[in-house]
Design a protein around this motif. Sequence first.
Motif, mmCIF file in Angstrom:
data_model
loop_
_atom_site.group_PDB
_atom_site.id
_atom_site.type_symbol
_atom_site.label_atom_id
_atom_site.label_comp_id
_atom_site.label_asym_id
_atom_site.label_seq_id
_atom_site.Cartn_x
_atom_site.Cartn_y
_atom_site.Cartn_z
ATOM 1 N N ASP A 154 0.768 -1.175 0.076
ATOM 2 C CA ASP A 154 -0.078 -0.117 0.120
ATOM 3 C C ASP A 154 0.901 1.224 0.053
ATOM 4 O O ASP A 154 0.288 2.303 -0.384
ATOM 5 N N GLN A 155 2.127 1.307 0.531
ATOM 6 C CA GLN A 155 2.873 2.312 0.326
ATOM 7 C C GLN A 155 3.540 2.562 -1.035
ATOM 8 O O GLN A 155 3.998 3.660 -1.377
ATOM 9 N N ILE A 156 3.424 1.426 -1.898
ATOM 10 C CA ILE A 156 4.071 1.368 -3.127
ATOM 11 C C ILE A 156 2.767 1.951 -4.156
ATOM 12 O O ILE A 156 3.394 2.834 -5.109
ATOM 13 N N LEU A 157 1.549 1.655 -3.953
ATOM 14 C CA LEU A 157 0.789 1.895 -4.919
ATOM 15 C C LEU A 157 0.488 3.287 -5.345
ATOM 16 O O LEU A 157 0.371 3.678 -6.475
ATOM 17 N N PRO A 158 0.564 4.549 -4.395
ATOM 18 C CA PRO A 158 0.410 5.757 -4.686
ATOM 19 C C PRO A 158 1.533 6.224 -5.813
ATOM 20 O O PRO A 158 0.945 7.151 -6.644
ATOM 21 N N THR A 159 2.621 6.014 -5.505
ATOM 22 C CA THR A 159 3.807 6.211 -6.504
ATOM 23 C C THR A 159 3.538 5.760 -7.978
ATOM 24 O O THR A 159 3.673 6.357 -9.035
ATOM 25 N N ILE A 160 3.048 4.424 -7.864
ATOM 26 C CA ILE A 160 2.950 3.744 -9.017
ATOM 27 C C ILE A 160 1.677 4.264 -9.756
ATOM 28 O O ILE A 160 1.631 4.676 -11.051
ATOM 29 N N ASN A 161 0.655 4.776 -9.157
ATOM 30 C CA ASN A 161 -0.514 5.364 -9.752
ATOM 31 C C ASN A 161 -0.102 6.788 -10.222
ATOM 32 O O ASN A 161 -0.920 7.275 -11.487
ATOM 33 N N GLN A 162 0.754 7.619 -9.721
ATOM 34 C CA GLN A 162 1.232 8.734 -10.134
ATOM 35 C C GLN A 162 2.214 8.864 -11.407
ATOM 36 O O GLN A 162 2.184 9.798 -11.970
ATOM 37 N N ASN A 163 2.445 7.582 -11.724
ATOM 38 C CA ASN A 163 3.571 7.291 -12.715
ATOM 39 C C ASN A 163 3.006 6.535 -13.792
ATOM 40 O O ASN A 163 3.618 5.738 -14.680
ATOM 41 N N LYS A 164 1.569 6.361 -14.146
ATOM 42 C CA LYS A 164 0.949 5.678 -15.044
ATOM 43 C C LYS A 164 1.365 6.149 -16.420
ATOM 44 O O LYS A 164 1.674 7.035 -16.709
ATOM 45 N N GLY A 165 1.927 5.124 -17.477
ATOM 46 C CA GLY A 165 2.563 5.360 -18.586
ATOM 47 C C GLY A 165 3.985 5.903 -18.446
ATOM 48 O O GLY A 165 4.612 6.166 -19.571
ATOM 49 N N GLY A 166 4.749 5.953 -17.315
ATOM 50 C CA GLY A 166 5.947 6.056 -17.353
ATOM 51 C C GLY A 166 6.506 5.088 -16.597
ATOM 52 O O GLY A 166 6.502 3.997 -17.071
ATOM 53 N N SER A 167 7.643 5.504 -15.798
ATOM 54 C CA SER A 167 8.721 4.417 -15.314
ATOM 55 C C SER A 167 8.775 5.049 -13.861
ATOM 56 O O SER A 167 8.822 6.053 -13.437
#
Length: 450
Positions: A257-270
């Motif tokens: 759950d600590q990883i998901l926000p960063t992943i969602n902020q970088n959709k389509g990126g890396s």
Amino acid sequence: MSPFFIKAIQLLLSLSLLIVLHELGHFIPAKLFKTRVEKFYLFFDVKFSLFKKKIGETVYGIGWLPLGGYVKIAGMIDESMDKEQMAGPPQPWEFRSKPAWQRLIIMLGGVTVNFILAILIYAGIAYTYGDKFIKADSLKDGFHVSNTEIGDKLGIQTGDNIITVDGNPVKEFSKLPLEIINGSQFTIKRDGATITKEIPVDFIAKLLDMEEKTSFIEPRVPFIIADVPKESHNTGIDLNKGDEIIAINNQKVTYLDQILPTINQNKGGSVLLLVKSTTGQEKTITAKINENGKIGVVRNIDYTELEKRGLLTIETIEYSFLQSIPAGIHKGVSILSSYVKQMKKIFNPKTGAYKGVGGFGAIGGLFPDQWNWGAFWSTTAFISIILAFMNILPIPALDGGHVMFLLYEIITGKKPNDKFMEYAQLAGFIILITLLLFANGNDVYKAIFE
């Protein structure tokens, strides 16, 4: 075989077993009290039967309409609405000629068998499989609120721990969502503080509106790789089975759950991942995030491993043959109590719980889409309790309706006349058909629009 057909076969097998045993619950005391049973049917034989054979005075058969089953007891106003038989003088072998206490036992036989059957199945499951569950109060850093909209509605957040519902401690984490659904208030522990919150009356309606029908809370787990599929957009990068993500974009993390926000902020990126292998070595990897916010790997959730890390506690209980009997009774009573609470919610329009009422589609959905005997028997026991409860409701045309009139007769000494019973039976049929249409209509609506 298709998952649909696996579920359908389990449903048919389970209902057939439960219906036959339920009707035996009526048949056996009827025969013991020398009451004639004219028909014993699995499913309804409207116009014709798939199979029938007369043995002695009883015709045994299988109907074509799988909506239940019945025993036709001579001298009784039931599903057959046999007015001609009732017009004649009472005969000693007829139901209406028997003492009220005998008629009461005959009518209670079906639901009694259903409940005893559920207890026996639960006892068998306890003896065979035991119990294994995550202790609700053992989560080191609380739970993960996987649906923030539901979490906001309840007033809970990731990191909370629910310690009681309606003042009662909940032992098994997996039971928390159901306890909340059935409850009216709960107590959470947050950052060392204890907070009591009321459960919104329309919480169930909000839950039913969820697009994904999954639990809204789950244990917090690390992000551990189980596999990188060949079709993944990250195929070829140095991610291997057992690797754990311990930082993302230079931010240290422990849980998914600590990883998901960063992943969602970088959709389509890396993103930049710091990964620890099973040998303890750390490596930095650049991973692509697709438009759906996915890394493209399969996660491994091993609760046994989490227990070794001290993140939660798994309790395992094994039962001897004698211990399994009270365990089965406790389970049966607990399930019945929970179901009664749910029914109370359904009859309160403010909760919106009536939207969740389902028919055969919903019942079929209780079974797994792969054959599993433990799950099959557990679901069968649950349905048996549902059948027992529904049949004992004081609605004419159900066992409970007959019991209601018999209790009236025993208390007052007056027997309702046959004409009244005919009208009551007809009214009961109308109620049942309405409920049946509503429940199965809900299934159809969900299948088409959800």
